[in-house]
Design an enzyme around this catalytic site. Sequence first.
Site, PDB file in Angstrom:
ATOM      1  N   THR A 109      31.782  28.988  15.523  1.00 21.58           N
ATOM      2  CA  THR A 109      32.005  29.037  14.075  1.00 21.58           C
ATOM      3  C   THR A 109      30.888  28.333  13.304  1.00 21.58           C
ATOM      4  O   THR A 109      30.235  28.928  12.446  1.00 21.58           O
ATOM      5  CB  THR A 109      33.366  28.391  13.735  1.00 21.58           C
ATOM      6  OG1 THR A 109      34.358  29.056  14.503  1.00 21.58           O
ATOM      7  CG2 THR A 109      33.695  28.525  12.269  1.00 21.58           C
ATOM      8  N   LYS A 123      31.329  14.767  16.578  1.00 25.33           N
ATOM      9  CA  LYS A 123      31.896  13.424  16.314  1.00 25.33           C
ATOM     10  C   LYS A 123      32.528  12.802  17.545  1.00 25.33           C
ATOM     11  O   LYS A 123      32.433  11.587  17.768  1.00 25.33           O
ATOM     12  CB  LYS A 123      32.907  13.496  15.165  1.00 25.33           C
ATOM     13  CG  LYS A 123      34.080  14.450  15.420  1.00 25.33           C
ATOM     14  CD  LYS A 123      34.104  15.649  14.509  1.00 25.33           C
ATOM     15  CE  LYS A 123      34.972  16.718  15.136  1.00 25.33           C
ATOM     16  NZ  LYS A 123      35.486  17.712  14.263  1.00 25.33           N
ATOM     17  N   LYS A 160      35.673   9.737  13.456  1.00 22.67           N
ATOM     18  CA  LYS A 160      34.894   9.695  12.212  1.00 22.67           C
ATOM     19  C   LYS A 160      34.843   8.271  11.663  1.00 22.67           C
ATOM     20  O   LYS A 160      33.805   7.803  11.188  1.00 22.67           O
ATOM     21  CB  LYS A 160      35.490  10.669  11.202  1.00 22.67           C
ATOM     22  CG  LYS A 160      35.347  12.127  11.676  1.00 22.67           C
ATOM     23  CD  LYS A 160      36.252  13.090  10.926  1.00 22.67           C
ATOM     24  CE  LYS A 160      36.100  14.523  11.443  1.00 22.67           C
ATOM     25  NZ  LYS A 160      37.138  15.428  10.961  1.00 22.67           N
ATOM     26  N   GLY A 174      35.101  23.793   8.472  1.00 20.77           N
ATOM     27  CA  GLY A 174      34.877  25.205   8.165  1.00 20.77           C
ATOM     28  C   GLY A 174      33.425  25.588   8.357  1.00 20.77           C
ATOM     29  O   GLY A 174      32.540  24.732   8.387  1.00 20.77           O
TER      30      GLY A 174
HETATM   31  N1  HSE Z   1      39.616  19.441  13.136  1.00 23.55           N
HETATM   32  C1  HSE Z   1      38.852  18.875  12.074  1.00 23.55           C
HETATM   33  C2  HSE Z   1      39.718  18.900  10.814  1.00 23.55           C
HETATM   34  C3  HSE Z   1      37.582  19.651  11.876  1.00 23.55           C
HETATM   35  O1  HSE Z   1      40.815  19.452  10.847  1.00 23.55           O
HETATM   36  O2  HSE Z   1      39.309  18.338   9.821  1.00 23.55           O
HETATM   37  C4  HSE Z   1      36.526  18.907  11.123  1.00 23.55           C
HETATM   38  O3  HSE Z   1      36.059  17.790  11.807  1.00 23.55           O
END
Ligand code: HSE
Length: 439
Positions: free
Chosen positions: A13, A105, A205, A302
């Site tokens: 993606t 991350k 994060k 996204g």
């Molecule tokens: N799985 C993560 C989210 C994707 O839902 O924000 C972005 O890091």
Amino acid sequence: MRQINIGLLGCGTVGTGVARMLTENRDLIAARLGAVLNLTRVADLEPDRDRGVALPAGVMVADAHRVVAEPGIDIIVEMIGGEGIARELILSAIENGRHVVTANKALLAAHGNALFQAAAAKGVDLFFEASVGGCMPVIKTLREALVGNRILAMTGILNGTCNYILSKITDEGSRFADALAKAQKEGYAEADPALDVEGRDTAHKLAIMSALAFGMEINLREVYIEGISHLTPLDIELAGQFGYRIKLLAIGKAHADAVEMRVHPTMIPFDNILSNVNGTLNAVSLTGDACGEILLYGRGAGMMPTASAVVGDLVDLARNILSGGAAGRLPGLAYQMANIRRIPVLPIEQISTHYYFRFAALDRPGVLSTIAGILGRHGISIQSVQQKGRKSDGAVPVVMLSHRAREADVQQALAEISALEVSAEKPVLIRIEDHNLVD
Ligand code: HSE
């Protein structure tokens, strides 16, 4: 016009988003950069899959190892994800003297210290804006815009999947499983959605941001993590009755000689902007000693929002290359490597905040005073109490909001209350931030 050659590893993606942006916005980027970001090679295990991006013949290959060793490539973009092959490829790209951009991350949170050391030793840059908050320039803001500030606190909604699930339950009364399935369908959820709903993605994060904010080694191991899977619709509804929404927050705070790093469902009042960040959107509040509080808000995941952050890193690196090879001009982790310290992390037991408690107690005379008595003996003072309904044969929810209390005292008090014969269920605890409560 000069070309900067890019090797992209992984065309899922986000990788496809990067390929699309570099192709469709090629002239725009060149007009700003003064050079062309040339997508020289794209490696993916499914090279023949149609991704809707027109790449010249020969660009798409199956062997990522070949790309990291290919002469003439200036920057490797790692979009494979995970901690295995991605780590190997980044290390070998660094070893081959390539700059690297990643959105990974989980990898940085677990192995970032070693990767940044390897990059510094080799004199190359490892950039990672897309690893936190998608298109929001969280890393750039911490590393560059706020470079003169002491960072005091950070509060973030950093997982779109969790925020979407909580928003759906809060606003539409959706079931947890249905909301998760929808987030998966939208392409936000991690391959293993437990990373999202158990709070680990948010913790990755926070560990990265805390390193930049506080000048510490990336320390995922000591982040306190609690996800959203145990939250009940009842608590979400009761929180609303008290004027709060529940969000999965990443909280980082600087103390005199320690830091707080915690991820957990948190009640925040309706008038806090973060409580109005809904759906898949993310937001991060950063507080510096000079700037005060600033807020970043936007798409944290996204295809194109994440590609936007990756391409931002590519342009930064390309600018360094064009200035004659200024690697290390921007220190990856915001501090010079020699100044990155191991800072103690406060265990959750030592934090102090306000609390929401829900007890399921048998509706008998004296129960409320017994509970309040135990809380009082542990130095926990109650700010407000609400008992809903009356049942002669079952348990009623008793909700209390506390004044500021120490987590260790709270844990002990709740264990005692849980052991009472009149306790029908394990008590529920939700921490409150940015409260309108009296300390
Ligand atoms: N799985 C993560 C989210 C994707 O839902 O924000 C972005 O890091």
